[in-house]
Design a protein around this motif. Structure first.
Motif, PDB file in Angstrom:
ATOM      1  N   ASN A   5       0.820  -0.884  -0.017  1.00 22.49           N
ATOM      2  CA  ASN A   5       0.018  -0.043   0.093  1.00 22.49           C
ATOM      3  C   ASN A   5       0.862   1.238  -0.135  1.00 22.49           C
ATOM      4  O   ASN A   5       1.008   1.790   1.112  1.00 22.49           O
ATOM      5  CB  ASN A   5      -0.904  -0.050   1.243  1.00 22.49           C
ATOM      6  CG  ASN A   5      -1.774   1.019   1.219  1.00 22.49           C
ATOM      7  OD1 ASN A   5      -1.768   1.920   0.467  1.00 22.49           O
ATOM      8  ND2 ASN A   5      -3.041   0.986   2.026  1.00 22.49           N
ATOM      9  N   GLN A   8      -0.249   4.640   1.749  1.00 23.02           N
ATOM     10  CA  GLN A   8      -0.299   4.446   3.226  1.00 23.02           C
ATOM     11  C   GLN A   8       1.310   4.629   3.709  1.00 23.02           C
ATOM     12  O   GLN A   8       1.502   5.245   4.723  1.00 23.02           O
ATOM     13  CB  GLN A   8      -0.873   3.284   3.649  1.00 23.02           C
ATOM     14  CG  GLN A   8      -1.128   3.101   4.899  1.00 23.02           C
ATOM     15  CD  GLN A   8      -1.984   4.165   5.917  1.00 23.02           C
ATOM     16  OE1 GLN A   8      -2.930   4.686   5.226  1.00 23.02           O
ATOM     17  NE2 GLN A   8      -1.726   4.340   6.889  1.00 23.02           N
ATOM     18  N   ALA A   9       2.026   3.633   2.985  1.00 27.35           N
ATOM     19  CA  ALA A   9       3.456   3.809   3.363  1.00 27.35           C
ATOM     20  C   ALA A   9       3.967   5.125   3.403  1.00 27.35           C
ATOM     21  O   ALA A   9       4.747   5.470   4.288  1.00 27.35           O
ATOM     22  CB  ALA A   9       4.122   2.839   2.563  1.00 27.35           C
ATOM     23  N   VAL A  30       6.188   1.267   8.967  1.00 28.74           N
ATOM     24  CA  VAL A  30       5.438   0.846   7.735  1.00 28.74           C
ATOM     25  C   VAL A  30       4.926  -0.870   7.723  1.00 28.74           C
ATOM     26  O   VAL A  30       4.008  -1.288   7.360  1.00 28.74           O
ATOM     27  CB  VAL A  30       5.989   1.231   6.405  1.00 28.74           C
ATOM     28  CG1 VAL A  30       5.511   0.580   5.194  1.00 28.74           C
ATOM     29  CG2 VAL A  30       6.071   2.693   6.208  1.00 28.74           C
ATOM     30  N   LYS A  33       2.524  -1.551  10.402  1.00 28.68           N
ATOM     31  CA  LYS A  33       1.246  -1.158   9.994  1.00 28.68           C
ATOM     32  C   LYS A  33       0.811  -1.929   8.816  1.00 28.68           C
ATOM     33  O   LYS A  33      -0.493  -1.586   8.230  1.00 28.68           O
ATOM     34  CB  LYS A  33       1.325   0.246   9.737  1.00 28.68           C
ATOM     35  CG  LYS A  33       1.711   1.241  11.003  1.00 28.68           C
ATOM     36  CD  LYS A  33       0.322   1.293  11.787  1.00 28.68           C
ATOM     37  CE  LYS A  33       0.673   2.306  12.857  1.00 28.68           C
ATOM     38  NZ  LYS A  33      -0.464   2.770  13.697  1.00 28.68           N
ATOM     39  N   ALA A  35       1.898  -2.044   5.583  1.00 28.14           N
ATOM     40  CA  ALA A  35       1.645  -1.494   4.437  1.00 28.14           C
ATOM     41  C   ALA A  35       2.701  -1.636   3.282  1.00 28.14           C
ATOM     42  O   ALA A  35       2.873  -1.150   2.221  1.00 28.14           O
ATOM     43  CB  ALA A  35       1.593   0.014   4.508  1.00 28.14           C
TER      44      ALA A  35
END
Length: 67
Positions: A5, A8-9, A30, A33, A35
């Motif tokens: 992603n 998002q990252a 990252v 989470k 991503a």
């Protein structure tokens, strides 16, 4: 790992760099989470996203493209 992603990252890394973290610490978040999927392609997509968002995310752009 999670899914790739890049938007998002970039948001996560930009926020962490703004808080004074280094690139490695930002990238660790990252991963935490989810991503990032662990692929080399995802790293390329994240770098491309940083290029595209260079005005809204200048810290990560500088780290990934200019240093």
């Amino acid at each position: 790992m999670g899914q790739c992603n890049p938007p998002q990252a970039i948001k996560i890394m930009e926020a962490e760099l703004f808080r004074g973290k280094d690139l490695q610490q930002a990238f660790e978040l990252v991963i935490k989470k989810k991503a990032f999927d662990g692929s080399k392609a995802c790293i390329t997509f994240i770098r491309e996203e940083a290029m595209k968002d260079r005005e809204s995310a200048p810290l990560i752009f500088k780290k990934l493209w200019l240093e």
